[in-house]
Design a protein around this motif. Structure first.
Motif, PDB file in Angstrom:
ATOM      1  N   ASN A 162      26.119  20.615 -73.083  1.00 22.72           N
ATOM      2  CA  ASN A 162      26.922  19.882 -72.521  1.00 22.72           C
ATOM      3  C   ASN A 162      27.215  21.349 -71.280  1.00 22.72           C
ATOM      4  OD1 ASN A 162      29.241  18.051 -72.350  1.00 22.72           O
ATOM      5  ND2 ASN A 162      30.113  19.537 -73.265  1.00 22.72           N
ATOM      6  N   ALA A 163      26.695  20.509 -70.143  1.00 24.48           N
ATOM      7  CA  ALA A 163      27.119  21.096 -68.216  1.00 24.48           C
ATOM      8  C   ALA A 163      29.151  21.042 -68.288  1.00 24.48           C
ATOM      9  CB  ALA A 163      26.449  20.671 -67.400  1.00 24.48           C
ATOM     10  N   GLY A 164      29.275  22.189 -67.804  1.00 25.41           N
ATOM     11  CA  GLY A 164      30.262  22.356 -67.719  1.00 25.41           C
ATOM     12  C   GLY A 164      31.125  21.324 -66.786  1.00 25.41           C
ATOM     13  N   VAL A 165      32.379  21.465 -65.879  1.00 30.92           N
ATOM     14  CA  VAL A 165      32.438  21.238 -64.721  1.00 30.92           C
ATOM     15  C   VAL A 165      32.029  21.426 -63.457  1.00 30.92           C
ATOM     16  CG1 VAL A 165      34.346  20.791 -63.414  1.00 30.92           C
ATOM     17  CG2 VAL A 165      34.829  21.214 -65.948  1.00 30.92           C
ATOM     18  N   MET A 166      30.714  20.075 -63.025  1.00 29.71           N
ATOM     19  CA  MET A 166      30.135  21.008 -61.803  1.00 29.71           C
ATOM     20  C   MET A 166      30.935  20.763 -60.550  1.00 29.71           C
ATOM     21  SD  MET A 166      27.955  22.416 -63.948  1.00 29.71           S
ATOM     22  CE  MET A 166      26.501  22.461 -62.661  1.00 29.71           C
ATOM     23  N   GLN A 167      30.872  21.980 -60.147  1.00 28.90           N
ATOM     24  CA  GLN A 167      31.421  21.952 -57.781  1.00 28.90           C
ATOM     25  C   GLN A 167      30.415  22.061 -57.251  1.00 28.90           C
ATOM     26  OE1 GLN A 167      35.549  23.821 -58.999  1.00 28.90           O
ATOM     27  NE2 GLN A 167      36.134  22.922 -56.889  1.00 28.90           N
ATOM     28  N   ASN A 168      30.431  20.793 -56.589  1.00 24.74           N
ATOM     29  CA  ASN A 168      29.727  22.008 -55.136  1.00 24.74           C
ATOM     30  C   ASN A 168      30.541  21.077 -53.207  1.00 24.74           C
ATOM     31  OD1 ASN A 168      27.932  18.898 -54.142  1.00 24.74           O
ATOM     32  ND2 ASN A 168      28.162  19.368 -56.617  1.00 24.74           N
ATOM     33  N   PRO A 169      29.860  22.124 -52.837  1.00 25.74           N
ATOM     34  CA  PRO A 169      28.994  23.035 -52.385  1.00 25.74           C
ATOM     35  C   PRO A 169      30.028  24.538 -53.158  1.00 25.74           C
ATOM     36  CG  PRO A 169      30.304  22.679 -49.918  1.00 25.74           C
ATOM     37  CD  PRO A 169      30.657  21.378 -51.389  1.00 25.74           C
ATOM     38  N   ARG A 170      29.361  25.497 -53.168  1.00 28.35           N
ATOM     39  CA  ARG A 170      30.117  26.537 -53.225  1.00 28.35           C
ATOM     40  C   ARG A 170      30.536  27.269 -52.862  1.00 28.35           C
ATOM     41  NH1 ARG A 170      31.633  29.215 -57.516  1.00 28.35           N
ATOM     42  NH2 ARG A 170      30.893  30.962 -57.577  1.00 28.35           N
ATOM     43  N   HIS A 171      29.803  27.023 -51.687  1.00 26.59           N
ATOM     44  CA  HIS A 171      30.624  27.752 -50.292  1.00 26.59           C
ATOM     45  C   HIS A 171      30.470  26.804 -49.809  1.00 26.59           C
ATOM     46  CE1 HIS A 171      30.696  32.413 -51.757  1.00 26.59           C
ATOM     47  NE2 HIS A 171      29.786  31.043 -52.678  1.00 26.59           N
ATOM     48  N   LEU A 172      31.620  26.451 -48.359  1.00 23.35           N
ATOM     49  CA  LEU A 172      31.494  25.843 -47.393  1.00 23.35           C
ATOM     50  C   LEU A 172      32.236  26.046 -46.251  1.00 23.35           C
ATOM     51  CD1 LEU A 172      30.316  22.560 -46.690  1.00 23.35           C
ATOM     52  CD2 LEU A 172      33.155  22.058 -47.066  1.00 23.35           C
ATOM     53  N   VAL A 173      31.523  26.017 -45.005  1.00 24.35           N
ATOM     54  CA  VAL A 173      31.755  26.527 -43.886  1.00 24.35           C
ATOM     55  C   VAL A 173      32.036  25.250 -42.620  1.00 24.35           C
ATOM     56  CG1 VAL A 173      31.681  28.444 -41.830  1.00 24.35           C
ATOM     57  CG2 VAL A 173      30.972  28.611 -43.756  1.00 24.35           C
ATOM     58  N   ARG A 174      32.975  25.953 -42.470  1.00 22.81           N
ATOM     59  CA  ARG A 174      33.095  24.303 -41.006  1.00 22.81           C
ATOM     60  C   ARG A 174      33.928  24.905 -40.022  1.00 22.81           C
ATOM     61  NH1 ARG A 174      30.190  21.859 -43.378  1.00 22.81           N
ATOM     62  NH2 ARG A 174      30.273  20.214 -44.016  1.00 22.81           N
ATOM     63  N   ARG A 175      33.420  24.244 -38.864  1.00 21.34           N
ATOM     64  CA  ARG A 175      34.734  24.796 -37.557  1.00 21.34           C
ATOM     65  C   ARG A 175      35.700  24.142 -37.854  1.00 21.34           C
ATOM     66  NH1 ARG A 175      32.216  27.899 -34.650  1.00 21.34           N
ATOM     67  NH2 ARG A 175      29.143  27.976 -35.334  1.00 21.34           N
ATOM     68  N   ARG A 176      36.718  24.565 -37.279  1.00 22.22           N
ATOM     69  CA  ARG A 176      37.975  23.145 -36.851  1.00 22.22           C
ATOM     70  C   ARG A 176      38.081  22.360 -36.396  1.00 22.22           C
ATOM     71  NH1 ARG A 176      41.719  27.388 -32.914  1.00 22.22           N
ATOM     72  NH2 ARG A 176      39.578  27.710 -32.425  1.00 22.22           N
ATOM     73  N   GLY A 177      38.584  21.545 -36.674  1.00 29.58           N
ATOM     74  CA  GLY A 177      38.179  19.717 -36.127  1.00 29.58           C
ATOM     75  C   GLY A 177      36.761  18.931 -37.041  1.00 29.58           C
TER      76      GLY A 177
END
Lengths: 108, 114
Positions: free
Chosen positions: B1-16
């Motif tokens: 029974n999988a737990g709560v899954m979030q993705n991505p673990r890391h997200l890099v974005r530029r302003r805007g």
């Protein structure tokens, strides 16, 4: 204003040195007081729920207690693996209000 | 029974740019909560959703932020036109029923805005 305050912010203990963490809450209509453990880079992990003043819950070296204004997390003879940030949260029925946590470091 | 899954673990974005954070609740859980955590601060409630409904969005900034939990698929937290102040860890939690029940948390998405 609904608010949860934890103290101390940080705590360093020698292995085996017992202590307590405090969680004071000011919320309208507490439905439950929750304790979580959070390790770096991970999400909070559930430890205990307390519903009424006078209630106590235990799990291994941890014991949580609740009064009408605060909750304590007692740590007996801690081990290095107990090092983590401990969060408490008050459930008002509308949402959970989290404190800023106590960062616990247990030194071998 | 999988737990709560979030993705991505890391997200890099530029302003805007836009950021889309995904959360799949535990099996059988129909209640999803999003929280934001900044260094030295506690978890701040953002929004509470059930399937296809927003129940409480009192913690969401009025602009640029939106959330959904469709009938099929994960819950999405969307941040448009990101700014540096949006950099934080975003956690999703789920529960089988509304409050009075412990929340199960995912491992979070660390958003960094350059």
């Amino acid at each position: 204003e609904d608010q949860v305050t934890q103290s101390p912010e940080a705590l360093r203990l020698q292995e085996g040195e017992s202590s307590s963490l405090n969680c004071s809450y000011t919320v309208s209509g507490l439905r439950g007081l929750f304790w979580y453990r959070q390790d770096p880079g991970k999400g909070p992990e559930f430890l205990f729920t307390l519903y009424s003043a006078g209630e106590e819950k235990e799990k291994e070296r941890l014991k949580a207690t609740l009064t009408k204004k605060e909750s304590f997390l007692h740590i007996t003879a801690p081990k290095p693996e107990d090092s983590a940030t401990y969060l408490c949260a008050a459930d008002t029925g509308n949402q959970f209000y989290f404190g800023t946590g106590t960062s616990l470091t247990v030194i071998p | 029974n999988a737990g709560v899954m979030q993705n991505p673990r890391h997200l890099v974005r530029r302003r805007g740019q836009e950021a889309r954070l995904r959360c799949s609740p535990m099996k059988g859980h129909s209640h999803v909560y999003w929280y934001r955590q900044l260094p030295e601060e506690g978890l701040k409630f953002m929004v509470y959703l059930q399937k296809e409904n927003i129940i409480d969005e009192s913690g969401m900034p009025k602009e640029r932020f939106s959330a959904e939990f469709p009938k099929e698929g994960p819950s999405i937290l969307r941040i448009q036109q990101v700014v540096r102040g949006d950099s934080a860890a975003y956690f999703c939690a789920s529960s089988p029923q509304a409050t009075n029940e412990k929340l199960f948390f995912g491992s979070g998405t660390q958003l960094s805005v350059l």
